[in-house]
Design an enzyme around this catalytic site. Sequence first.
Site, PDB file in Angstrom:
ATOM      1  N   ASP A   1       0.851  -1.187   0.000  1.00  0.00           N
ATOM      2  CA  ASP A   1       0.000   0.000   0.000  1.00  0.00           C
ATOM      3  C   ASP A   1       0.887   1.237   0.000  1.00  0.00           C
ATOM      4  O   ASP A   1       1.849   1.309   0.756  1.00  0.00           O
ATOM      5  CB  ASP A   1      -0.885   0.004   1.253  1.00  0.00           C
TER       6      ASP A   1
ATOM      7  N   GLU B   1      -0.383  -1.618  -6.086  1.00  0.00           N
ATOM      8  CA  GLU B   1      -1.576  -0.955  -6.574  1.00  0.00           C
ATOM      9  C   GLU B   1      -1.283  -0.239  -7.877  1.00  0.00           C
ATOM     10  O   GLU B   1      -0.188   0.264  -8.094  1.00  0.00           O
ATOM     11  CB  GLU B   1      -2.131  -0.001  -5.533  1.00  0.00           C
TER      12      GLU B   1
ATOM     13  N   CYS C   1     -12.647  -4.530   4.653  1.00  0.00           N
ATOM     14  CA  CYS C   1     -12.022  -5.388   5.663  1.00  0.00           C
ATOM     15  C   CYS C   1     -11.256  -6.507   4.965  1.00  0.00           C
ATOM     16  O   CYS C   1     -11.805  -7.221   4.124  1.00  0.00           O
ATOM     17  CB  CYS C   1     -13.098  -5.984   6.574  1.00  0.00           C
TER      18      CYS C   1
ATOM     19  N   CYS D   1     -12.991 -10.112   6.342  1.00  0.00           N
ATOM     20  CA  CYS D   1     -14.298 -10.611   5.901  1.00  0.00           C
ATOM     21  C   CYS D   1     -14.811  -9.960   4.623  1.00  0.00           C
ATOM     22  O   CYS D   1     -15.819 -10.383   4.060  1.00  0.00           O
ATOM     23  CB  CYS D   1     -15.341 -10.447   7.021  1.00  0.00           C
TER      24      CYS D   1
ATOM     25  N   CYS E   1     -13.131  -3.299  11.761  1.00  0.00           N
ATOM     26  CA  CYS E   1     -14.282  -3.752  10.989  1.00  0.00           C
ATOM     27  C   CYS E   1     -15.560  -3.719  11.843  1.00  0.00           C
ATOM     28  O   CYS E   1     -15.601  -4.273  12.936  1.00  0.00           O
ATOM     29  CB  CYS E   1     -14.036  -5.165  10.464  1.00  0.00           C
TER      30      CYS E   1
ATOM     31  N   CYS F   1     -17.000  -7.791  11.461  1.00  0.00           N
ATOM     32  CA  CYS F   1     -16.389  -8.960  12.108  1.00  0.00           C
ATOM     33  C   CYS F   1     -15.459  -8.595  13.267  1.00  0.00           C
ATOM     34  O   CYS F   1     -14.982  -9.472  13.979  1.00  0.00           O
ATOM     35  CB  CYS F   1     -15.629  -9.796  11.083  1.00  0.00           C
TER      36      CYS F   1
ATOM     37  N   ASP G   1      -3.105   1.061   7.118  1.00  0.00           N
ATOM     38  CA  ASP G   1      -2.263   0.818   5.941  1.00  0.00           C
ATOM     39  C   ASP G   1      -1.970  -0.674   5.756  1.00  0.00           C
ATOM     40  O   ASP G   1      -1.890  -1.173   4.635  1.00  0.00           O
ATOM     41  CB  ASP G   1      -0.935   1.584   6.058  1.00  0.00           C
TER      42      ASP G   1
HETATM   43 ZN   LIG Z   1     -14.461  -7.742   8.757  1.00  0.00          ZN
END
Ligand SMILES: [Zn+2]
Length: 380
Positions: free
Chosen positions: A194, A276, A330, A333, A349, A352, A359
Site C-alpha cells: 500500500d 496498486e 475489511c 471478511c 471492521c 467482524c 495501511d
Molecule cells: Zn471484517
Amino acid sequence: MKLVVQVRPLPAPEQAAALEATLRAVNAAATWVSALAHHRRVFRNYDLRRHVYGQIKDDYGLAAQAAQHVVKKVADAYATLHANVGNGNVGRPGSARRERVLAKPILFRPGAAHPFDDRCLSWQMDARTVSIWTIAGRMKSVAFTASADQLKTLAAYRKGESDLLYRDGMWFLIATCDIGDRPVATPNGFLGVDLGIANIATTSGGGRHSGKGLNAVRHRHRELRRRLQAKQTKSAKRLLKKRRRKEARFAADTNHTIAKRIVTEATRTGQGIALEDLQGIRDRVRLRKPQRVTLHSWSFHQLGQLVAYKAARAGVALVHVDPAYTSQACSSCGHIDKKNRPDQATFSCTSCGFAEHADVNAARDIASRGVTSWAVSHAA
Ligand SMILES: [Zn+2]
C-alpha cells in the site's frame, strides 16, 4: 533485461581538465551539427554524417570515432524529439509550446552526457580505473568509485556504450549492463504493498517504510525553494536548479531503498508482489493542503518502476491491482464500510471486529487481489 550502473569517476586535476575540454568540444560540435540539421531539415544519422563528418573532425579536433558519436547523438536527440512531438507530449499542433520547441535547434550543454564505446573507453575492473579517449590524447588510469554490488554487475554484464557527463560539479559515468532474463518463480502467495503519505509503503507482512523523516526533509527543501523563488536573480535561479536536482537524487535514493526492502521481503517469503495501480493514487487520496504538496511531489511512479525492475531481476512475480476501496474494505471478511476507518491510522471492521493498522489492512486487501489476479491470468 538491461540496467544502468552509475559510477563516479575521480579524475586527477590534469585528467579532469582533459575530460572537461573533451565534453566541451563534443557538445559544442553537437550543437553546431544540430543547428545545421535543423536549418537543412536533415535528421537521419547517415544523411547527417555525409554533411558534417569532415568538418567536425577538423574544426573540433575530434577523432573519427568521436565525430561519429556526435552525429549519432544529434540524430538520436531529434528522433526522440520528433517522437515526443508525434505523441503529443509537447502540446497540440499549433500550440505555442509546440511551435516554440520546433522553432529552435536542440542545444547541448557543455557538460551534457556523451557516449563512449569500447574503443574510446575501456574498464580496468581490478584497478577500478578507466582509460578514455580525450581531445588531449588517451587518458589512462582515471579512478572511479563504485559499490561492491556495482562492481560485480559491471564485471559480469557490462556491454556497449557508456555515457560520461558532468553535473553540479561532479563527474558521472553511466554504463549499460545486460543481465539477461530471469524466469519468474511461481509465487507462494502475494505480498501486498500500500502506498501513502504517512507511510510511503506498507506491506501486508507489516513492513512499514515511514515517510516521517523524509517528509520533514522535503518540507525544509520546499521552504528554501520558496525563498529562492522569491528572488529573481541569476544566482538564485542557479541555486534553485541545483536544489531541485539534489531533491530528485534524494527521492531516488529513498525509493531505491524502499524498493529493495520490498523485493527482499518478497524473496525471503517466496511471495509475489501485488502493487496498486498507480493511476488513481492522486484521485484516491484526499488530503489537507500541506500533505497534498508532499504527495504530488513524491515520485510513486518511480517507486513502482523500481519495484518492478528489482522484482524482475530477482525473478519475483509482480501484479498490478485496482486499489479501489482498499481503505474501507475489511481484509478479513470483505465488508466495505466508511465506518471501518474511524481515523487515518486505524482500521476496525464494524462487521467482524477485525482490527489492524489501516495501511496494513489496505496492503492485505491488495495482497488478496494479487492472488486473484494471478490465478485468473494463469488459469490457462
Ligand atoms: Zn471484517
